[in-house]
Design a protein around this motif. Structure first.
Motif, PDB file in Angstrom:
ATOM      1  N   TYR A   1       3.371  58.746 -56.857  1.00  0.00           N
ATOM      2  CA  TYR A   1       3.109  59.082 -55.451  1.00  0.00           C
ATOM      3  C   TYR A   1       4.442  59.165 -54.712  1.00  0.00           C
ATOM      4  O   TYR A   1       4.816  58.274 -53.952  1.00  0.00           O
ATOM      5  N   GLU A   2       5.153  60.258 -54.956  1.00  0.00           N
ATOM      6  CA  GLU A   2       6.515  60.433 -54.453  1.00  0.00           C
ATOM      7  C   GLU A   2       6.607  60.468 -52.933  1.00  0.00           C
ATOM      8  O   GLU A   2       7.682  60.238 -52.371  1.00  0.00           O
ATOM      9  N   GLN A   3       5.500  60.750 -52.241  1.00  0.00           N
ATOM     10  CA  GLN A   3       5.547  60.768 -50.782  1.00  0.00           C
ATOM     11  C   GLN A   3       5.918  59.381 -50.230  1.00  0.00           C
ATOM     12  O   GLN A   3       6.352  59.266 -49.097  1.00  0.00           O
ATOM     13  N   GLY A   4       5.767  58.359 -51.044  1.00  0.00           N
ATOM     14  CA  GLY A   4       6.125  57.004 -50.625  1.00  0.00           C
ATOM     15  C   GLY A   4       7.597  56.849 -50.275  1.00  0.00           C
ATOM     16  O   GLY A   4       7.959  56.040 -49.431  1.00  0.00           O
ATOM     17  N   TRP A   5       8.444  57.646 -50.929  1.00  0.00           N
ATOM     18  CA  TRP A   5       9.879  57.585 -50.606  1.00  0.00           C
ATOM     19  C   TRP A   5      10.088  57.839 -49.117  1.00  0.00           C
ATOM     20  O   TRP A   5      10.783  57.071 -48.443  1.00  0.00           O
ATOM     21  N   ASP A   6       9.505  58.907 -48.617  1.00  0.00           N
ATOM     22  CA  ASP A   6       9.679  59.274 -47.212  1.00  0.00           C
ATOM     23  C   ASP A   6       8.774  58.470 -46.294  1.00  0.00           C
ATOM     24  O   ASP A   6       9.202  58.010 -45.233  1.00  0.00           O
TER      25      ASP A   6
ATOM     26  N   GLY B   1      15.438  52.936 -52.794  1.00  0.00           N
ATOM     27  CA  GLY B   1      15.596  52.673 -54.219  1.00  0.00           C
ATOM     28  C   GLY B   1      14.497  51.745 -54.690  1.00  0.00           C
ATOM     29  O   GLY B   1      13.825  51.104 -53.894  1.00  0.00           O
ATOM     30  N   THR B   2      14.329  51.710 -55.987  1.00  0.00           N
ATOM     31  CA  THR B   2      13.340  50.811 -56.560  1.00  0.00           C
ATOM     32  C   THR B   2      14.040  49.766 -57.410  1.00  0.00           C
ATOM     33  O   THR B   2      15.102  50.050 -57.964  1.00  0.00           O
ATOM     34  N   PRO B   3      13.475  48.584 -57.450  1.00  0.00           N
ATOM     35  CA  PRO B   3      12.277  48.113 -56.780  1.00  0.00           C
ATOM     36  C   PRO B   3      12.546  47.751 -55.318  1.00  0.00           C
ATOM     37  O   PRO B   3      13.680  47.432 -54.952  1.00  0.00           O
ATOM     38  N   THR B   4      11.498  47.793 -54.506  1.00  0.00           N
ATOM     39  CA  THR B   4      11.566  47.354 -53.117  1.00  0.00           C
ATOM     40  C   THR B   4      10.277  46.614 -52.795  1.00  0.00           C
ATOM     41  O   THR B   4       9.185  47.128 -53.026  1.00  0.00           O
ATOM     42  N   LEU B   5      10.418  45.429 -52.264  1.00  0.00           N
ATOM     43  CA  LEU B   5       9.293  44.599 -51.858  1.00  0.00           C
ATOM     44  C   LEU B   5       9.223  44.640 -50.336  1.00  0.00           C
ATOM     45  O   LEU B   5      10.222  44.385 -49.660  1.00  0.00           O
ATOM     46  N   VAL B   6       8.054  45.005 -49.782  1.00  0.00           N
ATOM     47  CA  VAL B   6       7.894  45.150 -48.331  1.00  0.00           C
ATOM     48  C   VAL B   6       6.710  44.308 -47.879  1.00  0.00           C
ATOM     49  O   VAL B   6       5.632  44.369 -48.485  1.00  0.00           O
TER      50      VAL B   6
END
Length: 156
Positions: free
Chosen positions: A110-115, A121-126
């Protein structure tokens, strides 16, 4: 010449057999997968049974949680990211020990997650509270930093 043809035929047969077996394995793995599609990259298919990569959240479900103003934590990862492969097997047990539910967002699928979520960058915890991002922890981190994120942000 006959021997070469036989050897060539055997090699072709072995490759066809490998292809068929791999296709069947993928077909079995894709049954009841959490992505709601069978059009997945091989690296994602390889993780479908991995206990560290469960609790997948789809973009529509993530957006719904935000719209509802829920409080939750999301781990943005890529199955092809070497840093994710190193951190996820440490993150998942730590989250379980702390009784922290982490939704996992596959940014490769689900590349739209980048924007949409400004992932650099990965990994990222939010971590989100009331549907708003309140903290993020980018990059692979040592266990102490993950625990501090849980203590200071998620469990506070």
């Amino acid at each position: 010449m006959k021997k070469i043809a036989i050897i060539g035929g055997v090699i072709v047969l072995v490759f066809v057999l490998i292809f068929v077996l791999n296709s069947q394995k993928n077909k079995n793995a894709l049954e009841d997968n959490p992505y709601e599609t069978d059009n997945l990259k091989q690296s994602t298919i390889d993780l479908l049974d991995d206990p560290n990569y469960q609790n997948i959240i789809l973009p529509k479900d993530l957006n719904e949680k935000i719209e509802k103003g829920e409080t939750f934590t999301v781990y943005f990862f890529s199955p092809e990211c070497s840093h994710c492969k190193e951190m996820t097997p440490r993150l998942t047990p730590l989250a379980e020990e702390n009784n922290v539910e982490i939704f996992k967002y596959n940014i490769l699928e689900y590349e739209q997650g980048w924007d949409d979520f400004n992932i650099e960058g990965t990994p990222t915890l939010v971590h989100f509270e009331n549907g708003k991002e309140v903290a993020r922890m980018p990059n692979a981190q040592p266990n102490e930093n993950i625990q501090a994120f849980f203590d200071q942000v998620v469990l506070k």
